[in-house]
Design an enzyme around this catalytic site. Structure first.
Site, PDB file in Angstrom:
ATOM      1  CE  LYS A  70      -4.346  -1.618   0.441  1.00  0.00           C
ATOM      2  NZ  LYS A  70      -5.505  -1.201  -0.373  1.00  0.00           N
ATOM      3  CB  SER A 102      -9.093  -3.102   7.127  1.00  0.00           C
ATOM      4  OG  SER A 102      -8.240  -3.514   6.084  1.00  0.00           O
TER       5      SER A 102
END
Length: 373
Positions: A70, A102
């Site tokens: 990410k 999350s």
């Protein structure tokens, strides 16, 4: 983040341009192999018929900054946002950025924002893994809790935007995120080609084919899967999505097979990074342009089995979401049958993306204690 209409086109060339932009900020993560896992993947499984020949290559994004791929998308999104006309001059840096995640995108955006001196507001489900919450706070982000579904997260995020004026940086559903994540695919291809060339030179077999036949990537919102698919466009490398089947977490597979994107998912699969539905922009690459060749899903038990093998054979810390593509290669009879039919005796060189390694020892202990019990 930057207006999608100003984003570069979703092409392999744009992925290459994104790599140049984020190169100072991210790691070029290693690629590793395992002769024992390749042998296991090539063996006939108990109660199964397929016996493909598979040579597995692992892209270790668990060793990326913040422990997950990410970081690539987050840094690319921030760099693109800084280039948006008027954003810096209009006080954008002071108002900050906001997202819902999350865990891994939360940490990634928090780090990218801190690196650039930008406030970050992160909306996280209250059931997020404690290490991910602690790490996000550790990067200086303001954490706001929400429910676990995408609808609940988005509602809280909208409230933060209204209150602070922060710019939304979505976790996956934006061209800039997709292009940033796709940079791992370019690296993967180049690294495997270089490793194969070195191996061929040492063995005196330099005339043989070099490169991957396929890549299996995990799919949650689809940002990374679609980015990897773009990186492989017109290369001959097939890209496959992998998902958990538990409680309908295989929304990408169901949507791909029906032709209609599934827009809501509610699941508590152990692969917590894959609990989100595929976004509209990723869907346009995955399904509408058919740059993903298919989807495969695996059970919770198969994920745990693959996770254990990664720890025992590779000595790598990965989270359950990362084990999903390995589980497909090892246990999904449909995928294994495809390889056997199409590759024959030559077999396939298959890339497996280990997307992240953010998991607590307590969670792992509980997971494997349940398995023993």
């Amino acid at each position: 983040m930057a207006d999608p209409s100003t984003s570069p086109p979703l092409t392999r060339a744009s992925v290459a341009a994104a790599r140049e932009l984020i190169q100072p900020f991210v790691h070029r993560t290693p690629v590793v192999t395992s002769s024992s896992l390749s042998a296991l993947a090539s063996a006939e499984q108990t109660g199964a018929k397929a016996k493909p020949k598979l040579r597995l290559w692992f892209k270790c994004e668990n060793l990326q900054k913040v422990g997950a791929f990410k970081a690539r998308g987050a840094f690319h999104a921030i760099e693109r946002l800084k280039q948006e006309p008027g954003w810096l001059e209009g006080g954008g840096r002071e108002r900050g950025v906001v997202t819902h995640s999350s865990g891994n995108h939360a940490q990634a955006l928090a780090l990218a924002a801190r690196t650039n001196g930008i406030p970050a507001y992160i909306v996280m489900p209250s059931i997020s893994a404690p290490p991910k919450i602690a790490a996000t706070k550790g990067y200086g982000a303001n954490v706001i809790f929400s429910g676990s579904t995408s609808v609940e997260r988005e509602a809280v995020t909208a409230g933060v935007v209204e209150e602070t004026g922060a710019r939304l940086v979505p976790p996956y559903d934006h061209p800039d995120i997709i292009l940033g994540q796709g940079t791992l695919g370019l690296e993967f291809q180049e690294q495997v080609e270089a490793l194969m060339a070195e191996e061929a030179k040492l063995s005196g077999k330099e005339g043989k084919k070099r490169g991957l036949d396929a890549i299996i990537a995990p799919c949650g919102g689809g940002g990374m899967l679609s980015g990897v698919a773009l990186s492989c466009e017109n290369t001959g490398i097939r890209v496959f999505g992998s998902e958990p089947s538990f409680q309908g977490a295989d929304d990408g597979k169901r949507g791909y097979e029906s032709g209609v994107r599934v827009e809501t998912v509610s699941t508590l699969t152990i692969a917590d990074g894959l609990r989100t539905p595929v976004g509209a922009y990723p869907w346009s690459v995955i399904y509408e342009r058919r740059l993903v060749a298919g989807f495969y899903s695996v059970s919770e038990e198969d994920i745990k089995r693959a996770l254990r093998l990664a720890y025992e054979r590779l000595k790598l810390v990965i989270e359950p979401s990362s084990a999903v593509p390995l589980a497909v290669a090892l246990y999904n009879e449909e995928f294994r049958g495809l390889v056997e039919r199409e590759a024959g005796e030559d077999g396939w060189d298959v890339g497996v993306v280990f997307s992240g390694g953010n998991v607590s020892l307590e969670a792992l202990g509980k997971l494997f204690a349940e398995e023993v019990a």
